[in-house]
Design an enzyme around this catalytic site. Sequence first.
Site, short mmCIF file in Angstrom:
data_model
loop_
_atom_site.label_atom_id
_atom_site.label_comp_id
_atom_site.label_asym_id
_atom_site.label_seq_id
_atom_site.Cartn_x
_atom_site.Cartn_y
_atom_site.Cartn_z
N ILE A 24 0.96 -1.24 0.02
CA ILE A 24 0.17 0.23 0.06
C ILE A 24 0.93 1.25 0.00
CG2 ILE A 24 -1.77 1.37 1.29
CD1 ILE A 24 -3.06 -1.41 2.29
N ASP A 78 11.58 3.27 4.52
CA ASP A 78 11.55 1.95 4.77
C ASP A 78 13.12 1.37 5.04
OD1 ASP A 78 10.31 -0.50 4.80
OD2 ASP A 78 8.86 -0.23 3.08
N ASP A 88 13.79 3.02 10.45
CA ASP A 88 13.35 2.27 11.32
C ASP A 88 12.39 3.11 12.09
OD1 ASP A 88 12.38 0.54 13.33
OD2 ASP A 88 14.29 -0.31 13.91
N VAL A 89 11.19 3.14 11.85
CA VAL A 89 10.18 3.92 12.46
C VAL A 89 10.03 3.74 13.95
CG1 VAL A 89 8.88 4.33 10.21
CG2 VAL A 89 8.06 2.75 11.69
N SER A 97 -6.37 -0.67 10.64
CA SER A 97 -6.84 -2.07 10.09
C SER A 97 -8.45 -2.26 10.81
CB SER A 97 -5.96 -3.14 10.57
OG SER A 97 -6.36 -4.51 10.34
N TYR A 117 -1.06 -7.46 17.27
CA TYR A 117 -1.17 -6.45 16.19
C TYR A 117 -2.67 -5.89 16.14
CZ TYR A 117 -2.23 -5.51 10.95
OH TYR A 117 -2.55 -4.93 10.09
#
Length: 273
Positions: free
Chosen positions: A11, A30, A57-58, A136, A149
């Site tokens: 996405i 990314d 690396d967020v 999500s 998650y």
Amino acid sequence: MAVVTGGAAGIGLAAAKAFARLGLHVCLADLGADRLKAAATEVAGAAKGEVMVLETDVSQLKDVQRLEAAVRDRFGGTDVLMNNAGIQPGSAMFGPAENWARILGVNLWGVIHGVQTFVPGMIARGRPGLVINTGSKQGITTPPGDPAYNISKTGVKALTEALQHELRNTPDCRLSAHLLIPGFVFTALAARGRTEKPAGAWTADQTVEFMMARLAEGDFYILCPDNDVPRALDERRILWAAGDIVENRPPLSRWHRDYGAAFDAFSRAEIKK
């Protein structure tokens, strides 16, 4: 100028290409230099503006601060921020704490880092802009099987709601926040070893096309259907999940054998609007 985290695939990559086609400069953030290089080549094919990449690396605040500074130095600031980076390695209630920490670090703290690092400067610029956070459906109906998650995406929902309220009540602010809620999308995150798209799934490009259309309409909740689940069924599932609290049913009653028939009947009923 658009910044997309998790922009090397799925996405995120589809969104980066869509922003590039609109004439925006694009920064892909990314992990993996080779992945970013390949993604940048794809985006450049659609770009009217410039394309930059930066390994990020967020889950690490310093990485996100470095990203913001690099974009500001090169382009003067950010107009569109898409906090999209996410992982789903699977989790269990009593699974390793390290696994939970990694999922929450990327999926939830990554979004918090993006918001806190980028948005104050975006407000100060005084320009119209967007903050899009990828959530999500699992963060709303919280199905059993992957609690870490679910928790991360529930947090993203609450964070984005709070952010939009904050922006709406900030004088002279020209930003808006939006929660992208994908359906079944065939990406590396959801492939689980499959090489061909299942018939029920949308592609990342379909999802982003839907997102762009709903952004144009000003939607906050961008609830995406797919080839298996229409919006009407999503609405019933969301209403049933909220009904667990209102009706004092067991949590996750949709998956409880005593409520199977009741949910089936409810899911088929027409929603009164």
